[in-house]
Write a protein that holds these residues in place. Structure first.
Motif, short mmCIF file in Angstrom:
data_model
loop_
_atom_site.label_atom_id
_atom_site.label_comp_id
_atom_site.label_asym_id
_atom_site.label_seq_id
_atom_site.Cartn_x
_atom_site.Cartn_y
_atom_site.Cartn_z
N THR A 1 5.94 38.58 92.51
CA THR A 1 7.05 38.75 91.60
C THR A 1 8.34 38.93 92.39
O THR A 1 8.31 39.34 93.55
CB THR A 1 6.84 39.97 90.67
OG1 THR A 1 7.90 40.04 89.73
CG2 THR A 1 6.82 41.26 91.47
N GLU A 2 9.45 38.63 91.77
CA GLU A 2 10.76 38.86 92.40
C GLU A 2 11.60 39.79 91.55
O GLU A 2 12.57 40.36 92.01
CB GLU A 2 11.50 37.52 92.60
CG GLU A 2 10.81 36.56 93.56
CD GLU A 2 10.64 37.12 94.96
OE1 GLU A 2 11.44 38.00 95.37
OE2 GLU A 2 9.69 36.70 95.66
N ALA A 3 11.25 39.93 90.29
CA ALA A 3 12.08 40.72 89.38
C ALA A 3 11.49 42.10 89.13
O ALA A 3 11.81 43.06 89.82
CB ALA A 3 12.24 39.96 88.06
N ASP A 4 10.58 42.20 88.18
CA ASP A 4 10.02 43.48 87.77
C ASP A 4 8.84 43.84 88.67
O ASP A 4 7.75 43.28 88.53
CB ASP A 4 9.57 43.39 86.30
CG ASP A 4 9.33 44.75 85.69
OD1 ASP A 4 9.80 45.74 86.27
OD2 ASP A 4 8.69 44.81 84.63
N ILE B 1 8.37 39.22 98.42
CA ILE B 1 8.72 38.80 99.78
C ILE B 1 10.23 38.81 99.93
O ILE B 1 10.95 38.27 99.09
CB ILE B 1 8.17 37.40 100.07
CG1 ILE B 1 6.68 37.33 99.79
CG2 ILE B 1 8.48 36.98 101.50
CD1 ILE B 1 6.14 35.94 99.65
N LYS B 2 10.70 39.43 101.00
CA LYS B 2 12.13 39.42 101.33
C LYS B 2 12.26 39.16 102.82
O LYS B 2 12.04 40.06 103.63
CB LYS B 2 12.78 40.75 100.97
CG LYS B 2 12.88 41.02 99.48
CD LYS B 2 13.60 42.33 99.20
CE LYS B 2 13.72 42.59 97.70
NZ LYS B 2 14.42 43.87 97.42
N GLY B 3 12.57 37.90 103.17
CA GLY B 3 12.70 37.56 104.58
C GLY B 3 11.41 37.77 105.33
O GLY B 3 10.38 37.20 105.00
N ARG C 1 5.49 48.62 102.62
CA ARG C 1 6.33 47.54 103.17
C ARG C 1 5.79 47.14 104.54
O ARG C 1 5.64 47.99 105.42
CB ARG C 1 7.79 47.99 103.25
CG ARG C 1 8.72 46.95 103.87
CD ARG C 1 10.17 47.29 103.58
NE ARG C 1 10.47 47.07 102.15
CZ ARG C 1 11.57 47.54 101.55
NH1 ARG C 1 12.44 48.27 102.23
NH2 ARG C 1 11.78 47.29 100.27
N ILE C 2 5.49 45.86 104.69
CA ILE C 2 4.96 45.34 105.95
C ILE C 2 6.03 44.46 106.59
O ILE C 2 6.46 43.46 105.98
CB ILE C 2 3.66 44.54 105.71
CG1 ILE C 2 2.60 45.45 105.08
CG2 ILE C 2 3.12 43.97 107.01
CD1 ILE C 2 1.97 44.91 103.85
#
Length: 234
Positions: A76-79, A87-89, A104-105
């Protein structure tokens, strides 16, 4: 039409319990109602889908994401809810179904650089870890080959039962059974599970007709102590 819904808080506690029992800890106390007899997934299949990570471990981000999907986590990117990952970067956030905080990995190439737990409101780091064990997001997790075999068997039995209902003149029942089963199978193909998947547990476990499903008691080690405080249960 009946709709099967799951109390998220109770499901979270059940997943937390099974995860603790399979972690090897020897200090687990479970206080359970009759729900400890409810059918849940095969503990062997559940254990197969546990993800173990370590700081400095060489693993591609793609392989980790594949493992998370296999363990029934949804991207998911929203909720950002229980049972999701995002995933962020170079970072992957995972919000286990059994925990209050997310993990967080951090990746550097194909190496795990940092493992942290984070507060979802403030986004602050709560704790750093040398290793992390991520348990499946659903109690009915299973391997792809077992799932495909179960889908095939469910379809065969559905066709037989629908034909039987039509033979005895129960066309409405045949229509409802076919619609419901086909909808469930589509969900299982897409997501790996469906609402009320415990109704198909015999196919997923490969059990014979009439045999009992797995329950919470099957997740305990062989030497556990059980205290029953209501005589009518026995």
């Amino acid at each position: 039409e009946k709709d099967l819904s799951i109390n998220e808080e109770i499901e979270k506690m059940r997943l937390s319990t099974t995860s603790s029992l399979l972690s090897g800890r020897r200090d687990v106390i479970v206080v359970a109602s009759v729900s400890c007899l409810y059918g849940i997934g095969n503990p062997t299949e559940f254990q197969k889908n546990i993800i173990k990570l370590q700081k400095g471990q060489i693993i591609s981000r793609t392989k980790l994401l594949h493992s998370l999907v296999q363990s029934l986590y949804s991207r998911t990117e929203a909720d950002f809810q229980h049972g999701n990952f995002r995933i962020k970067g170079d970072t992957v956030d995972v919000y286990p179904s059994y925990a209050d905080d997310a993990f967080r990995i951090h990746f550097f190439g194909d190496e795990i650089e940092e493992i942290e737990s984070i507060d979802l409101v403030s986004n602050q780091v709560l704790e750093k870890y040398e290793s992390l064990t991520i348990y499946p997001a659903n109690l009915f997790v299973t391997s792809p080959d077992v799932l495909q075999n179960a889908i095939h068997q469910i379809q065969e039995d559905m066709v037989k039962q629908v034909d039987y209902f039509k033979e005895i003149g129960k066309h409405l029942e045949a229509k409802r059974l076919k619609e419901r089963t086909e909808f469930d199978l589509e969900m299982i193909r897409e997501l790996g599970y469906c609402s009320g998947i415990e109704n198909y547990s015999r196919y997923l476990d490969g059990r014979e007709p009439g045999t009992r499903p797995f329950c919470l008691l099957d997740y305990f080690p062989d030497d556990y102590l059980m205290i029953i405080d209501e005589s009518h249960v026995t």
